[in-house]
Write a protein that holds these residues in place. Structure first.
Motif, PDB file in Angstrom:
ATOM      1  N   THR A  62       0.840  -1.203   0.000  1.00  0.00           N
ATOM      2  CA  THR A  62       0.000   0.000   0.000  1.00  0.00           C
ATOM      3  C   THR A  62       0.866   1.241   0.000  1.00  0.00           C
ATOM      4  O   THR A  62       0.620   2.192  -0.757  1.00  0.00           O
ATOM      5  CB  THR A  62      -0.935   0.010   1.223  1.00  0.00           C
ATOM      6  OG1 THR A  62      -1.731  -1.171   1.202  1.00  0.00           O
ATOM      7  CG2 THR A  62      -1.834   1.223   1.220  1.00  0.00           C
ATOM      8  N   LEU A  63       1.894   1.250   0.830  1.00  0.00           N
ATOM      9  CA  LEU A  63       2.789   2.408   0.888  1.00  0.00           C
ATOM     10  C   LEU A  63       3.453   2.631  -0.470  1.00  0.00           C
ATOM     11  O   LEU A  63       3.536   3.771  -0.938  1.00  0.00           O
ATOM     12  CB  LEU A  63       3.839   2.224   1.979  1.00  0.00           C
ATOM     13  CG  LEU A  63       4.832   3.360   2.146  1.00  0.00           C
ATOM     14  CD1 LEU A  63       4.120   4.670   2.468  1.00  0.00           C
ATOM     15  CD2 LEU A  63       5.837   3.039   3.232  1.00  0.00           C
ATOM     16  N   ASN A  64       3.892   1.571  -1.113  1.00  0.00           N
ATOM     17  CA  ASN A  64       4.504   1.713  -2.440  1.00  0.00           C
ATOM     18  C   ASN A  64       3.535   2.316  -3.449  1.00  0.00           C
ATOM     19  O   ASN A  64       3.917   3.154  -4.260  1.00  0.00           O
ATOM     20  CB  ASN A  64       5.026   0.364  -2.946  1.00  0.00           C
ATOM     21  CG  ASN A  64       6.281  -0.061  -2.243  1.00  0.00           C
ATOM     22  OD1 ASN A  64       7.050   0.766  -1.761  1.00  0.00           O
ATOM     23  ND2 ASN A  64       6.503  -1.355  -2.165  1.00  0.00           N
ATOM     24  N   ALA A  65       2.290   1.899  -3.401  1.00  0.00           N
ATOM     25  CA  ALA A  65       1.275   2.437  -4.320  1.00  0.00           C
ATOM     26  C   ALA A  65       1.025   3.915  -4.046  1.00  0.00           C
ATOM     27  O   ALA A  65       0.860   4.712  -4.976  1.00  0.00           O
ATOM     28  CB  ALA A  65      -0.022   1.642  -4.197  1.00  0.00           C
ATOM     29  N   VAL A  66       1.022   4.299  -2.791  1.00  0.00           N
ATOM     30  CA  VAL A  66       0.778   5.702  -2.424  1.00  0.00           C
ATOM     31  C   VAL A  66       1.970   6.574  -2.809  1.00  0.00           C
ATOM     32  O   VAL A  66       1.805   7.724  -3.215  1.00  0.00           O
ATOM     33  CB  VAL A  66       0.458   5.821  -0.914  1.00  0.00           C
ATOM     34  CG1 VAL A  66       0.436   7.267  -0.464  1.00  0.00           C
ATOM     35  CG2 VAL A  66      -0.872   5.147  -0.607  1.00  0.00           C
ATOM     36  N   MET A  67       3.162   6.015  -2.714  1.00  0.00           N
ATOM     37  CA  MET A  67       4.371   6.795  -2.988  1.00  0.00           C
ATOM     38  C   MET A  67       4.467   7.287  -4.431  1.00  0.00           C
ATOM     39  O   MET A  67       5.188   8.254  -4.696  1.00  0.00           O
ATOM     40  CB  MET A  67       5.612   5.991  -2.621  1.00  0.00           C
ATOM     41  CG  MET A  67       5.804   5.855  -1.135  1.00  0.00           C
ATOM     42  SD  MET A  67       7.168   4.759  -0.677  1.00  0.00           S
ATOM     43  CE  MET A  67       8.563   5.639  -1.334  1.00  0.00           C
ATOM     44  N   ILE A  68       3.756   6.692  -5.346  1.00  0.00           N
ATOM     45  CA  ILE A  68       3.812   7.137  -6.745  1.00  0.00           C
ATOM     46  C   ILE A  68       2.737   8.174  -7.082  1.00  0.00           C
ATOM     47  O   ILE A  68       2.650   8.610  -8.220  1.00  0.00           O
ATOM     48  CB  ILE A  68       3.750   5.943  -7.723  1.00  0.00           C
ATOM     49  CG1 ILE A  68       2.441   5.187  -7.586  1.00  0.00           C
ATOM     50  CG2 ILE A  68       4.944   5.032  -7.542  1.00  0.00           C
ATOM     51  CD1 ILE A  68       2.237   4.108  -8.632  1.00  0.00           C
ATOM     52  N   THR A  69       1.966   8.589  -6.091  1.00  0.00           N
ATOM     53  CA  THR A  69       0.902   9.574  -6.343  1.00  0.00           C
ATOM     54  C   THR A  69       1.437  10.998  -6.201  1.00  0.00           C
ATOM     55  O   THR A  69       2.443  11.255  -5.532  1.00  0.00           O
ATOM     56  CB  THR A  69      -0.275   9.391  -5.369  1.00  0.00           C
ATOM     57  OG1 THR A  69       0.169   9.682  -4.032  1.00  0.00           O
ATOM     58  CG2 THR A  69      -0.848   7.979  -5.444  1.00  0.00           C
TER      59      THR A  69
END
Length: 101
Positions: A62-69
């Motif tokens: 989840t953190l990885n997905a958020v980091m690309i926003t």
């Protein structure tokens, strides 16, 4: 709408309205919004909302997905202290293998 109302409630010390807005925003935390909501929570002293965001960010995927926003870029610029808290929360969850020294 709830984000703007939360800012106004904080400005005029309308604590009950602020809590209602926090509750609504907790229900809308997702990959696209969590970084922006985390920054908002930090800037307006919404501890429950910030904790809800941290719970959402508790897994590496989840953190990885958020980091690309784009919201994450905003969070890193506007609230670097929140990044430190996120890292501390994740570090606290990672088991330490003392045999690898």
């Amino acid at each position: 709408m709830a984000q703007h109302l939360l800012v106004t409630a904080d400005r005029y010390n309308l604590e009950r309205l602020k809590l209602i807005c926090e509750d609504r925003l907790c229900g809308h935390i997702d990959t696209a919004s969590t970084a922006t909501i985390s920054a908002l929570a930090e800037q307006h002293h919404c501890h429950g909302l910030k904790e809800a965001c941290f719970r959402f960010l508790s897994t590496p995927s989840t953190l990885n997905a958020v980091m690309i926003t784009d919201g994450f870029d905003h969070l890193t610029r506007s609230c670097p202290s929140v990044l430190k808290e996120i890292m501390a929360n994740i570090a606290a969850r990672v088991p330490v293998d003392l045999d690898e020294t």
